[in-house]
Design an enzyme around this catalytic site. Sequence first.
Site, PDB file in Angstrom:
ATOM      1  N   ASP A 259       0.705  -1.308   0.030  1.00 24.52           N
ATOM      2  CA  ASP A 259       0.022  -0.039   0.038  1.00 24.52           C
ATOM      3  C   ASP A 259       0.775   1.224   0.018  1.00 24.52           C
ATOM      4  O   ASP A 259       0.537   2.188  -0.930  1.00 24.52           O
ATOM      5  CB  ASP A 259      -1.077   0.061   0.900  1.00 24.52           C
ATOM      6  CG  ASP A 259      -0.418   0.182   2.635  1.00 24.52           C
ATOM      7  OD1 ASP A 259       0.708  -0.422   2.774  1.00 24.52           O
ATOM      8  OD2 ASP A 259      -0.983   0.907   3.518  1.00 24.52           O
TER       9      ASP A 259
ATOM     10  N   ASN B 220       2.980   1.347  -3.193  1.00 22.04           N
ATOM     11  CA  ASN B 220       2.192   1.845  -4.439  1.00 22.04           C
ATOM     12  C   ASN B 220       1.952   3.548  -4.400  1.00 22.04           C
ATOM     13  O   ASN B 220       2.140   4.046  -5.495  1.00 22.04           O
ATOM     14  CB  ASN B 220       0.602   1.405  -4.222  1.00 22.04           C
ATOM     15  CG  ASN B 220       0.771  -0.091  -4.398  1.00 22.04           C
ATOM     16  OD1 ASN B 220       1.790  -0.718  -4.548  1.00 22.04           O
ATOM     17  ND2 ASN B 220      -0.255  -0.836  -3.897  1.00 22.04           N
TER      18      ASN B 220
ATOM     19  N   TYR C 136       1.989 -12.103  -1.382  1.00 19.70           N
ATOM     20  CA  TYR C 136       0.531 -12.138  -1.478  1.00 19.70           C
ATOM     21  C   TYR C 136       0.036 -12.616  -2.915  1.00 19.70           C
ATOM     22  O   TYR C 136       0.789 -12.095  -3.848  1.00 19.70           O
ATOM     23  CB  TYR C 136      -0.296 -10.871  -1.105  1.00 19.70           C
ATOM     24  CG  TYR C 136       0.097  -9.559  -1.944  1.00 19.70           C
ATOM     25  CD1 TYR C 136      -0.973  -9.274  -2.787  1.00 19.70           C
ATOM     26  CD2 TYR C 136       0.941  -8.908  -1.816  1.00 19.70           C
ATOM     27  CE1 TYR C 136      -1.150  -8.177  -3.803  1.00 19.70           C
ATOM     28  CE2 TYR C 136       1.234  -7.876  -2.648  1.00 19.70           C
ATOM     29  CZ  TYR C 136       0.149  -7.344  -3.523  1.00 19.70           C
ATOM     30  OH  TYR C 136       0.156  -6.312  -4.407  1.00 19.70           O
TER      31      TYR C 136
ATOM     32  N   TRP D 232       1.102 -14.200   2.778  1.00 18.82           N
ATOM     33  CA  TRP D 232       1.995 -14.899   3.714  1.00 18.82           C
ATOM     34  C   TRP D 232       3.160 -13.745   3.804  1.00 18.82           C
ATOM     35  O   TRP D 232       4.004 -13.497   3.302  1.00 18.82           O
ATOM     36  CB  TRP D 232       2.752 -16.102   2.792  1.00 18.82           C
ATOM     37  CG  TRP D 232       1.948 -17.168   2.273  1.00 18.82           C
ATOM     38  CD1 TRP D 232       1.940 -18.458   3.050  1.00 18.82           C
ATOM     39  CD2 TRP D 232       1.126 -17.285   1.108  1.00 18.82           C
ATOM     40  NE1 TRP D 232       0.780 -19.112   2.305  1.00 18.82           N
ATOM     41  CE2 TRP D 232       0.412 -18.377   1.132  1.00 18.82           C
ATOM     42  CE3 TRP D 232       0.752 -16.246   0.008  1.00 18.82           C
ATOM     43  CZ2 TRP D 232      -0.557 -18.864   0.266  1.00 18.82           C
ATOM     44  CZ3 TRP D 232      -0.121 -16.719  -0.785  1.00 18.82           C
ATOM     45  CH2 TRP D 232      -0.565 -17.620  -0.684  1.00 18.82           C
TER      46      TRP D 232
ATOM     47  N   ASN E 152      -6.304   2.885   6.533  1.00 16.15           N
ATOM     48  CA  ASN E 152      -6.220   1.563   5.715  1.00 16.15           C
ATOM     49  C   ASN E 152      -6.571   0.292   6.728  1.00 16.15           C
ATOM     50  O   ASN E 152      -5.371  -0.548   6.904  1.00 16.15           O
ATOM     51  CB  ASN E 152      -4.888   1.460   4.947  1.00 16.15           C
ATOM     52  CG  ASN E 152      -5.028   0.728   3.358  1.00 16.15           C
ATOM     53  OD1 ASN E 152      -5.956   0.391   3.162  1.00 16.15           O
ATOM     54  ND2 ASN E 152      -3.843   0.798   2.810  1.00 16.15           N
TER      55      ASN E 152
ATOM     56  N   ALA F 152      -6.142   1.178  -5.995  1.00 15.51           N
ATOM     57  CA  ALA F 152      -7.089   2.273  -6.540  1.00 15.51           C
ATOM     58  C   ALA F 152      -6.852   3.543  -5.308  1.00 15.51           C
ATOM     59  O   ALA F 152      -6.381   4.560  -5.640  1.00 15.51           O
ATOM     60  CB  ALA F 152      -8.369   2.149  -6.549  1.00 15.51           C
ATOM     61  N   GLY F 153      -7.077   2.985  -4.224  1.00 15.91           N
ATOM     62  CA  GLY F 153      -6.816   4.018  -3.153  1.00 15.91           C
ATOM     63  C   GLY F 153      -5.439   4.552  -2.779  1.00 15.91           C
ATOM     64  O   GLY F 153      -5.186   5.891  -2.546  1.00 15.91           O
ATOM     65  N   ASP F 154      -4.571   3.758  -3.033  1.00 20.51           N
ATOM     66  CA  ASP F 154      -3.009   4.051  -3.052  1.00 20.51           C
ATOM     67  C   ASP F 154      -2.809   5.224  -4.030  1.00 20.51           C
ATOM     68  O   ASP F 154      -1.930   5.866  -3.791  1.00 20.51           O
ATOM     69  CB  ASP F 154      -1.980   2.696  -3.133  1.00 20.51           C
ATOM     70  CG  ASP F 154      -2.409   1.848  -2.063  1.00 20.51           C
ATOM     71  OD1 ASP F 154      -2.891   2.204  -1.066  1.00 20.51           O
ATOM     72  OD2 ASP F 154      -2.325   0.563  -2.410  1.00 20.51           O
TER      73      ASP F 154
END
Length: 297
Positions: free
Chosen positions: A28, A31, A86, A100, A160, A252-254
């Site tokens: 996050d 990004n 991930y 993980w 988040n 998208a949010g990041d």
Amino acid sequence: MRVVSVGECMVELSGAGQGLWRQAFAGDTFNTAWYLRALMPKDATVDYLTCVGQDAISTALLDFIGGAGIGTGCITRHPTRAPGLYMIDLKDGERSFTYWRDSSAARCLADDPAHLAQCFDGADLVYFSGITLAILTPERREVLLAALKTAKAKVAFDSNMRLRLWSGAAEMCDWIVKGAAVADIALPSFDEEAQYFGDATPRATADRYLGAGVSEILVKNGGGDMLGRTPRGDWLDLSCGERIQPVDTTGAGDSFNGGYLSARLAGAGMAEAVQKGHATAGRVICHPGALIPHDAL
């Protein structure tokens, strides 16, 4: 202008068809650093602060970060740990994740208070998230928050909330409030805040962050209109513009945060910065994965 983003960059695996997986790197706060680097002037500095291992994938990760023009001087290397991983599962453009990361090196990013202080020295903005806090032990969360509190930089915080990273909702909410208390800029998402804090309206969310001492608040609203509170104390209803059918909402949010913060650092008002954030996120969700090439923005 110098920005430091703090958190975890992981190995990302996304489906490539026929049982194959495509490897990338994302996370996050990384990004957001990626999009800040793309959107800020070339003479600005964007550094990433994390911890990686000494294995081959960690070296590849460092090369990837540096190759994107993001500074790696604040990244430490752990002798035995490695990056987390991930996998993304997509359905109708919406994503779910399998992680993980229990023993990831990034969990050690706040082990050295002197290193944090050195990295924050001279920064104009430091950015972190609720996930940054979640991956740390309670003692290391306190170390990070103390370093942020004493930093001369402005601090931006995205709550988040990822409940699976915490022992329970009460612990998560407690630390989100503590994170907000060291922030100058808050970028919460109303759906998460309503679910875990019980907020009835975006104004209730904003008022809680205002009570924690945050001066600039933007309550994101899942693609709907946002509520902003400027450092001068003005309240703004901010339109998100036309909705876009997503290919992949990962990041998208990041990416919105990257667009918004880059515009604010350049002197834009909150409404203009929101439009920059939406334009950035709108391009990102039309591509698979969390990161798109800088020249696609």
